[in-house]
Design a protein around this motif. Sequence first.
Motif, PDB file in Angstrom:
ATOM      1  N   MET A 147      43.760  47.778  38.848  1.00 45.14           N
ATOM      2  CA  MET A 147      44.608  47.840  40.038  1.00 45.14           C
ATOM      3  C   MET A 147      45.583  49.007  39.981  1.00 45.14           C
ATOM      4  SD  MET A 147      45.424  43.844  40.813  1.00 45.14           S
ATOM      5  CE  MET A 147      44.092  42.712  41.259  1.00 45.14           C
ATOM      6  N   ASN A 187      39.987  41.889  43.243  1.00 51.03           N
ATOM      7  CA  ASN A 187      40.322  40.945  42.164  1.00 51.03           C
ATOM      8  C   ASN A 187      40.114  41.517  40.762  1.00 51.03           C
ATOM      9  OD1 ASN A 187      40.927  38.873  44.000  1.00 51.03           O
ATOM     10  ND2 ASN A 187      38.765  38.325  44.176  1.00 51.03           N
ATOM     11  N   ASN A 244      43.582  47.851  33.343  1.00 48.83           N
ATOM     12  CA  ASN A 244      44.143  47.330  34.588  1.00 48.83           C
ATOM     13  C   ASN A 244      43.668  48.218  35.733  1.00 48.83           C
ATOM     14  OD1 ASN A 244      45.586  46.199  36.644  1.00 48.83           O
ATOM     15  ND2 ASN A 244      47.580  46.359  35.644  1.00 48.83           N
ATOM     16  N   CYS A 275      40.558  43.404  37.432  1.00 51.15           N
ATOM     17  CA  CYS A 275      41.655  43.969  36.621  1.00 51.15           C
ATOM     18  C   CYS A 275      41.081  44.731  35.431  1.00 51.15           C
ATOM     19  CB  CYS A 275      42.593  42.857  36.144  1.00 51.15           C
ATOM     20  SG  CYS A 275      43.540  42.107  37.487  1.00 51.15           S
ATOM     21  N   SER A 276      40.378  44.016  34.541  1.00 50.43           N
ATOM     22  CA  SER A 276      39.747  44.672  33.390  1.00 50.43           C
ATOM     23  C   SER A 276      38.319  45.047  33.756  1.00 50.43           C
ATOM     24  CB  SER A 276      39.749  43.735  32.184  1.00 50.43           C
ATOM     25  OG  SER A 276      41.070  43.482  31.767  1.00 50.43           O
ATOM     26  N   TYR A 332      39.002  39.300  35.979  1.00 46.56           N
ATOM     27  CA  TYR A 332      40.131  39.194  36.901  1.00 46.56           C
ATOM     28  C   TYR A 332      41.467  39.151  36.163  1.00 46.56           C
ATOM     29  CZ  TYR A 332      36.386  38.080  40.183  1.00 46.56           C
ATOM     30  OH  TYR A 332      35.251  38.127  40.934  1.00 46.56           O
ATOM     31  N   LYS A 333      41.468  39.366  34.825  1.00 49.19           N
ATOM     32  CA  LYS A 333      42.699  39.385  34.017  1.00 49.19           C
ATOM     33  C   LYS A 333      42.843  40.765  33.379  1.00 49.19           C
ATOM     34  CE  LYS A 333      42.428  34.472  32.793  1.00 49.19           C
ATOM     35  NZ  LYS A 333      42.315  33.496  31.674  1.00 49.19           N
ATOM     36  N   VAL A 334      44.093  41.186  33.166  1.00 56.15           N
ATOM     37  CA  VAL A 334      44.339  42.493  32.555  1.00 56.15           C
ATOM     38  C   VAL A 334      44.181  42.404  31.041  1.00 56.15           C
ATOM     39  CG1 VAL A 334      45.892  43.247  34.374  1.00 56.15           C
ATOM     40  CG2 VAL A 334      46.819  42.059  32.385  1.00 56.15           C
TER      41      VAL A 334
END
Length: 919
Positions: free
Chosen positions: A804, A817, A802, A819-820, A841-843
Motif C-alpha cells: 500500500m 487488500n 507493504n 499488503c505483503s 493482506y498483512k504487512v
Amino acid sequence: MKKLLRILILEDVPSDAKLIQLELRKTNKEFESRVIQDEKNFLKELQIFQPDLILSDYSMPQFTGLDALEIAKKKCPEIPFIIVTGSLNEETAVKCIRWGAWDYVLKENLVHLGHAVKNVIQLRAENEKKKLAEEALCKSEEQFRLIAENTGDVITLSTFNLKATYTYVSPAIKRATGYEPEDMLGRSCFDFIHPEDKKNIIFPILKKYINLKVKKIKTEKKSNISETIEYRFKNKSGEWGYSESIGSIVGNQLLFVSRNITERKKAEKALQESEQELNTIFNGVTDGIALLDKTGKILRINKQIVKIGGYSEKEIVGKRLGGLKMLSPKSIAKMVSIFSKLAKGQDVPPYELEVYTKKREIKIIEIHNSLLRKDGKVERIIVILRDITERKKAEKKEKEHHRNIELLSETAMLFFELPSDKDIYSFIGEQLRKLIGNDSYIVINTVDKDGILTTRAVLGLGKLAGKVFKLIGRNPVGMTYDAKNEEIVSLSDGKLHLYEKGLYEISLKTIPKIVCNSMEKLLNIKNIYGIGFTKNNELFGTIVIFLKEGASKLKNKQIIETFVKQASIATQKWQVEKALEKREKQLQTLIDAMPDFVCFKDGDGRWLMVNEASIRIFQLEGIDYLGKKDSELAELNSKLRGSFLTCKESDAKVWKEGSLIQGEETIPDADGSARVFDVTKVPVSHPSGKWKGIVVLGHDITESKKAEKILQQHTLLLETIQHASAVLSSSLKLDDVLQLILDQISQAILFDSAGIFLIVGGKLKVVIVKGVNQDLIGQTYPMDNPLFQEIKSTRKPLLISNAMSDSRFKGWGETSNICSWIGIPLITREGLIGFLTLDSYKVNVYTSEHIALVQPFAAQAAQAIHNARLYQRVIDNANELEIFNKMAVGRELKMIELKKEINSLLKKSGKDPAYKIIE
C-alpha cells in the motif's frame, strides 16, 4: 534551714479556719498555711503552693470534702488528707476513710488534730521510705540481672551447705563450659570439680566460710569472707579446664563469680617455658644484655657483660649508671643524657661508649636499647652491649664497606617496597652505581630460556647517550643477542668476572668493531666486569659494569655480589608479579570481552566478580552486587527475581552433587523479551574439601534456538516443496500443472491470493488465480509494469513488505487488500516465461527465508509449465501432420488416376505411355 510544713486548709467558715490554725501551732509551730473555700482555688494551690498536708471540711455549700478528696487522689495521692468537720457520723467517717482520707477529726475535738497531723506526717515519711526501698530493691535486682546475664564472668548462687547445690547459674556458663544453665540447676558444684581440687581447695575453703559465719553470728563482728580460688572444672565435653572464682556469702547462699582461665593457665605455662628459654638465650648470646628500671638502676645482667668488663655480677647489679666504675666520666654523661630520653619513651638509635675493664683496658661498646612499656608508659629498659673494639680498630679501612652494607640493607627494603610500575632494571642500575661510584656505566640484560639476551637498561651515559645511540644506530635498550656463549654461560656462578676482552667481544660481535672501538674512546672505558642473575645455578640475566679510565678496580666485590643476589631474587619476584599482573589483566580483558556471562561466587553463594556481559544480562547497572547472594539480588530486581532464585536452586544442586552441571535458563531482557542461556556451573573446593566457590558460565543460545526452530520449519517446508515437485511431474496438461502449482505452494507458504502470469505475445496473460475473482483469468497486462520490469532485469524474486505504501504497486490488478507481496520469475532454459505472485493482506508477512524456499519451487514450476506447453505443442503438431498426411494421400491417388488417364490417351494416339505406374 529546716523546711516549713505547708498545710492547705479547705474551710468556708473563717472562724473555724482560725481555730484550726491555733490548734496546729500548739503542736507544730513551724508551718505555713493557706485557707481556701472553692474548687478553683483548691486546684490552683495544689499546683502553686504544693502542700505537704490537706485539711478539709466535710460539708461546704458548693465544694464538699469528698469532692476535694477525689481531686487529691488523682492529682497528689501521696499527700495526707484529713477530714475536719463539725458533724460526722460513724457511717460517713468510714466512707471518708474508704474513699482515701488518711484520718478525720471533729471540730468539737480539735485537741486531737495535732496528734492526727503528726501520725499522718509520720505515716507519709514511712511510705516514702518504703517506696524508696522498693525502688532500690527493684533497681538492685534489675542491675544484678543485667550484670549476671551480660557479663562474661559466670555468676552462680548455691546453697550454703556441704552439698552446695546450684540455685542460680548465669547464661555465661555456656560460653565457659558448654553447659546450659538448666543443666546445672539442682546439681552440686562438686559434681563438676576435679577430685583433687575438691579435696585440697574447695572443702577447706567451704569449711573456712562456715567457721567465719559462725564467728560472725557469735561476735556480731564483720569479717572478710571473700576469697579468690583456682580449681579444675569439667566442661560439657568431659575435658578439664581451669576456673578462677571469687566466693562470698550472700544471706544463706554462696555467691561465686567465676571465669574460665584455661587459656591463661596455658599462657602462664607457655610463659614459664618461655622464661626458661629466655634465660638460656639471655646467658647464651654473645652480646651483653642488661635490664634497667626507668631510674637507671641495673636489675639484671647476663654472663657476657661480666666477660666484657671483668666485673662480677655483684659489682654491677643494683648499681645505677652513674655509680659504675667501668664507665668514664664522658661516657657516664652521655649515658645519663641518653637514658633520660629513653625514660620518657623516646626511641634512641644505637650509640657507642668507651668502657674500662677491671684491668683498666679501654673497650668500645656498641649499645642498643629497647623499651618495655606498660599502659603506654616505660617500665623497663633493655640495654644490649656488643664489644666492637676490634671492629673499631679496622673501621677506617672498612668505612666504605660499612656504607655499602647499609646501602644493601636499604636496597633490600627498597626492593620490597618497589612500586609495580617502577622499572626494576633501571632501579638495579641506579643502586649499583651507588655501590660502585659515578665513574661507571651499567648495562642490565635478561636471558630467556632460548638463550636470547635482551638489553633492558643502560645507566650512566648522561649527555653522551645521544652520541652512543648515533654510533650504534639506535637505542641499545631492546637489542637482542645470542647468549649461547661460554663467557656468558660462565656468569651463572653469580660471581664477578673481569673481562680481558674489549666491547666488541662483550657485545657478542653484534656491533661492528669500529663502532665498539669508537664507543670505548668516547666513554673512556678501562675495565669491564660481568655478573649474572641466577636462580638454582641457571642464568636468567646479566649485569655488565664498565669502569672509566682513572677509576680504581672494584674493591667491594663481595658487596656487589651480595647485592646482585638480592637483585636476582627481587627480579624473579618482579617478573613473576608482572607476568601475573599481565595474565590477570589478560584474563579480565578476556572475560570482559566474552559475549557469554561469567560469574564467580564464594562458598556461601556471594557474588565476587562478574564480567561486563553479566552486568548487562542481569541488569546490575547501579546495583551494589558484590558480596550479595542470589536471594538478596532477587529482592533488588523484581523483574529478574525468578531468574535469581533459579540460580540459587541450581547452585544448591552443584554443592549437593559436587560436580559440574549444565542446563538451560531463561532470563528476561531489558526490553521485555527473554533470552535463553546454556549455563554451566563448576564447583571449586579447597584442598580440605570445603567449598571455595563456584564458577558460572552462560552462553546465549537464543538465536540458535530460534534458528533451530526456523530450521525445523524450513525442513518441513522443504519436504513439502520436494513433495510438490514430485506432484508437478505427475501431469503434462497445462491447466492441471497450473492448478497443481498453486495447490502445492499453498501447503508450503501461507497466502491470501496467488496468480500465475505467462508471457504471451509480448504481454502478461493471467492463466490461473487463487483466492480472487476467477474472471481475471485470460486478462492481459503490459510488460512495462515496474514490478515485472525489475524482476525481469534482475531475474530474481521481488519482496514487498507493504504494497500500500509502495508506488510501484499502484494501478496493478486488485490491490486494495494486498499488503505483503512476492513476485517470482518463472525461468527455463529458453528464458523468462512468466511470473508467480503470492499476496497477503498483512504487512511484513514474507521474509528472505520465504524467497529462499519458493525460488527452487518456482524453478520446478517453470519447468513443469514449459514441459506442459511443449507437450501441448507436440500434440498440436501431430494433429496437423495427420491432416496433412490425409491430404497428401488423396492427392497422390488422384495423380495416379490422372497419369493412368494420360497413359491411356497416349496409348490410344499410338504413343508410348509417359508414366510408369506402380500399383
